[in-house]
Motif scaffolding. Sequence first.
Motif, short mmCIF file in Angstrom:
data_model
loop_
_atom_site.label_atom_id
_atom_site.label_comp_id
_atom_site.label_asym_id
_atom_site.label_seq_id
_atom_site.Cartn_x
_atom_site.Cartn_y
_atom_site.Cartn_z
N HIS A 82 -87.66 11.54 -110.63
CA HIS A 82 -86.97 11.57 -109.35
C HIS A 82 -86.06 10.38 -109.21
CE1 HIS A 82 -90.03 8.87 -107.24
NE2 HIS A 82 -90.59 9.16 -108.37
N GLY A 105 -96.13 4.67 -107.82
CA GLY A 105 -96.40 4.98 -106.43
C GLY A 105 -95.27 4.66 -105.48
N ASN A 106 -94.17 4.08 -105.98
CA ASN A 106 -93.04 3.76 -105.09
C ASN A 106 -92.50 5.01 -104.38
OD1 ASN A 106 -93.05 1.04 -105.53
ND2 ASN A 106 -91.12 0.95 -106.65
N ALA A 149 -93.88 15.39 -98.56
CA ALA A 149 -94.72 14.37 -97.90
C ALA A 149 -93.94 13.66 -96.81
CB ALA A 149 -95.22 13.37 -98.94
N SER A 165 -98.74 13.31 -108.90
CA SER A 165 -100.18 13.06 -109.03
C SER A 165 -100.80 12.80 -107.66
CB SER A 165 -100.44 11.86 -109.93
OG SER A 165 -99.76 12.03 -111.16
N GLY A 166 -99.94 12.55 -106.68
CA GLY A 166 -100.44 12.34 -105.32
C GLY A 166 -101.05 10.98 -105.10
N ARG A 177 -86.07 24.73 -97.45
CA ARG A 177 -85.27 25.75 -98.12
C ARG A 177 -86.13 26.76 -98.88
NH1 ARG A 177 -81.56 23.01 -102.67
NH2 ARG A 177 -81.37 25.17 -103.31
N ASP A 178 -87.28 26.33 -99.39
CA ASP A 178 -88.11 27.21 -100.20
C ASP A 178 -88.94 28.16 -99.33
OD1 ASP A 178 -87.12 26.04 -102.46
OD2 ASP A 178 -88.87 24.77 -102.79
N ALA A 187 -85.15 28.29 -95.09
CA ALA A 187 -84.14 27.79 -94.15
C ALA A 187 -83.43 26.61 -94.82
CB ALA A 187 -84.81 27.34 -92.86
N ASN A 208 -85.28 14.58 -100.00
CA ASN A 208 -85.39 13.91 -101.28
C ASN A 208 -84.03 13.63 -101.91
OD1 ASN A 208 -86.52 12.76 -103.63
ND2 ASN A 208 -88.18 14.22 -103.69
N ALA A 247 -91.97 7.74 -99.04
CA ALA A 247 -92.01 9.05 -98.36
C ALA A 247 -92.90 8.95 -97.11
CB ALA A 247 -92.52 10.13 -99.31
N THR A 272 -93.44 16.52 -104.09
CA THR A 272 -94.76 16.06 -103.65
C THR A 272 -95.87 16.86 -104.33
OG1 THR A 272 -93.86 15.36 -101.53
CG2 THR A 272 -96.23 15.73 -101.63
N ILE A 319 -85.44 17.91 -91.94
CA ILE A 319 -85.01 18.74 -93.08
C ILE A 319 -85.84 18.35 -94.30
CG2 ILE A 319 -83.12 19.35 -94.62
CD1 ILE A 319 -81.15 18.73 -92.39
N TYR A 327 -87.89 16.66 -114.42
CA TYR A 327 -89.21 17.22 -114.17
C TYR A 327 -89.62 17.01 -112.71
CZ TYR A 327 -94.07 18.51 -115.05
OH TYR A 327 -95.29 19.14 -115.02
N GLY A 342 -91.14 14.66 -94.99
CA GLY A 342 -90.81 15.46 -93.82
C GLY A 342 -92.04 15.79 -92.97
C1 LIG Z 1 -94.35 14.86 -111.94
C2 LIG Z 1 -94.23 13.85 -110.83
C3 LIG Z 1 -95.30 12.99 -110.59
C4 LIG Z 1 -95.19 12.05 -109.55
N1 LIG Z 1 -96.28 11.30 -109.24
C5 LIG Z 1 -96.21 10.43 -108.20
C6 LIG Z 1 -97.34 9.68 -107.78
O1 LIG Z 1 -98.46 9.85 -108.27
N2 LIG Z 1 -97.17 8.76 -106.78
C7 LIG Z 1 -95.97 8.60 -106.16
O2 LIG Z 1 -95.86 7.76 -105.28
N3 LIG Z 1 -94.90 9.35 -106.47
C8 LIG Z 1 -94.99 10.26 -107.46
N4 LIG Z 1 -93.91 11.03 -107.77
C9 LIG Z 1 -92.73 10.95 -106.90
C10 LIG Z 1 -93.00 11.71 -105.61
O3 LIG Z 1 -93.37 13.03 -105.92
C11 LIG Z 1 -91.78 11.70 -104.70
O4 LIG Z 1 -91.27 10.39 -104.57
C12 LIG Z 1 -92.14 12.22 -103.31
O5 LIG Z 1 -92.81 13.45 -103.43
C13 LIG Z 1 -90.91 12.35 -102.44
O6 LIG Z 1 -91.28 13.00 -101.25
P1 LIG Z 1 -90.16 13.68 -100.35
O7 LIG Z 1 -90.88 14.29 -99.20
O8 LIG Z 1 -89.08 12.71 -100.12
O9 LIG Z 1 -89.55 14.83 -101.29
P2 LIG Z 1 -90.10 16.28 -101.72
O10 LIG Z 1 -91.57 16.33 -101.78
O11 LIG Z 1 -89.36 16.66 -102.95
O12 LIG Z 1 -89.65 17.21 -100.51
C14 LIG Z 1 -88.28 17.45 -100.24
C15 LIG Z 1 -88.15 18.86 -99.72
O13 LIG Z 1 -86.85 19.05 -99.18
C16 LIG Z 1 -86.45 20.37 -99.46
N5 LIG Z 1 -84.99 20.44 -99.33
C17 LIG Z 1 -84.06 19.82 -100.10
N6 LIG Z 1 -82.83 20.06 -99.62
C18 LIG Z 1 -82.98 20.85 -98.52
C19 LIG Z 1 -82.08 21.44 -97.59
N7 LIG Z 1 -80.75 21.24 -97.68
N8 LIG Z 1 -82.57 22.21 -96.59
C20 LIG Z 1 -83.90 22.42 -96.48
N9 LIG Z 1 -84.80 21.89 -97.34
C21 LIG Z 1 -84.35 21.10 -98.34
C22 LIG Z 1 -86.96 20.62 -100.85
O14 LIG Z 1 -87.05 22.00 -101.14
C23 LIG Z 1 -88.33 19.92 -100.80
O15 LIG Z 1 -89.35 20.81 -100.42
C24 LIG Z 1 -93.98 11.97 -108.81
C25 LIG Z 1 -92.93 12.83 -109.07
C26 LIG Z 1 -93.04 13.77 -110.07
C27 LIG Z 1 -91.89 14.71 -110.31
#
Ligand SMILES: Cc1cc2nc3c(=O)[nH]c(=O)nc-3n(C[C@H](O)[C@H](O)[C@H](O)COP(=O)(O)OP(=O)(O)OC[C@H]3O[C@@H](n4cnc5c(N)ncnc54)[C@H](O)[C@@H]3O)c2cc1C
Length: 474
Positions: free
Chosen positions: A407, A452-453, A33, A66-67, A54-55, A175, A213, A458, A62, A29, A235, A35
């Motif tokens: 976050h 980067g945590n 990054a 900044s990635g 969901r989107d 979904a 997330n 992730a 992600t 789900i 944000y 999933g």
């Molecule tokens: C502006 C910004 C800059 C950042 N820069 C950095 C960086 O440089 N380095 C770093 O390490 N971290 C950075 N972070 C943090 C980083 O982006 C997150 O920690 C990381 O992307 C988390 O990955 P994830 O896959 O857990 O979540 P996400 O990338 O948020 O993916 C989660 C996905 O789950 C989907 N979802 C949620 N609920 C449901 C559901 N019920 N059913 C289906 N889909 C669902 C969402 O739509 C989303 O697409 C930054 C964050 C922000 C906001």
Amino acid sequence: MSGATTAAAPAISREIPAAPDIETDVLVIGAGACGLTAALAAHDAGAEVVVVERDASPSGSTSMSSGFIPAPATAAQRAAGISDDDAGRFAADIQAKAKGTANETLVALAAREIGPALDWLADAHGLQWQVLTDFLYPGHSRHRMHAVPERTGEALLARLIAAVEAAGIPLVTEAHAQVLHLDEASTVRAVTLSRPGGGRETIACKALVLACNGYGGNPELVARFIPGMAGALYYGHAGNTGDAVLWGEAMGAARWQLSGCQGHGSLAHPHGVLISWALMMEGAIQVNAEGRRFSNEHGGYSEQAVNVLAQPGGIAWNILDARLYAFAQGFPDYRDAMAAGAIREAGDIAALAAATGLAESALRETLETVAEFAAGRKADPFGRDFTGRPALQAPFFAVKVTGALFHTQGGLGIDESARVLAEDGSTFPNLFAAGGAACGVSGPDISGYLSGNGLLTAIAFGRIAGNSAASRRN
Ligand SMILES: Cc1cc2nc3c(=O)[nH]c(=O)nc-3n(C[C@H](O)[C@H](O)[C@H](O)COP(=O)(O)OP(=O)(O)OC[C@H]3O[C@@H](n4cnc5c(N)ncnc54)[C@H](O)[C@@H]3O)c2cc1C
């Protein structure tokens, strides 16, 4: 922020659907990054995998990031000439930032596993990594920040999606996972999704990975768990509404360090564009509406969100000069801020005062004092070391910023297999969590976040979760 559909609250059910629409070994789900990494790992381990998102078009936090991913001892780091970094050093940096409050087991696991995970993504799935050697983020004792060549989170996500597509893994969009169906042993047997137009579909699975997330997009949960950031601008991705934590609560899962989060003290206001903290590390300063510095800008950008929000009007001004302006051109976000008209240029201090509306006398005093710090003639009362970088010189550039919540860092308690733990310490048989859905490595306070945590857990824990979930297929 990306738009999210409104939907019913996440729920659990003890009824097992008799005729699911789809069956798979591993259901993931969330297509961020975490999933996508989990899906690739489960696929490589031989499992049949489905990712639901969901989107309509995956973006997640992600793609907003900044990635930048910190990792020691990778092939890319060695190629950059850095050979004295290792998991122990990285783990020490993580814990130093968290003042020893981060979960010891998870810190060691993340520090140990992220290097092999990035090497695997490169070798098995063609992701290309560059190590950023032109600046050090606060708290990192070595250059270990990895990025794809485009240096954006958007490109990182695009490359992961391309790898998932190349592997033939179905990614089902629009979904929205809503109901987890559990049997009497709390084994997840199926998940019900809501689809556009109110339709519902059910996917049966042998293992489930929660990669959806945290709860930054759920104001009620932010107020409940992180009251200090209630009302702050969020944000991150709007669709991260805390479903993992809410399912966990309903199931009696362990939830750890829910007050942990990442903030940022440098979001261009009102444009909403990230201004890289690398500028502060290289010599820029922040002043408040009175034209005075208010903190050690090298303390960390996460806690700086709180410091900035505590200033008059909840804003600050980043002040830089032509040297830093040239350096900033390497950051796509900064170029976006320029295009949005967020950067103001001024030939001298009087013009800087006019461009920002700050008092000229206070600005002059601040800049002259900072020059004394840079020359080593005075010590900064906030404790920042200004020596080693030239003093700021005209012409100046200024950008108005505010503090924001990026976050959350708390989440479900997991073990070393990324298996979700129950409140009593036992494990759920086939439920895994990683990334922002699980507890991270930042401790319980906003100041504990080391750069980067987020992507660290992730990707490192996403890979572990995918591998562990695949082992449940037989
Ligand atoms: C502006 C910004 C800059 C950042 N820069 C950095 C960086 O440089 N380095 C770093 O390490 N971290 C950075 N972070 C943090 C980083 O982006 C997150 O920690 C990381 O992307 C988390 O990955 P994830 O896959 O857990 O979540 P996400 O990338 O948020 O993916 C989660 C996905 O789950 C989907 N979802 C949620 N609920 C449901 C559901 N019920 N059913 C289906 N889909 C669902 C969402 O739509 C989303 O697409 C930054 C964050 C922000 C906001």
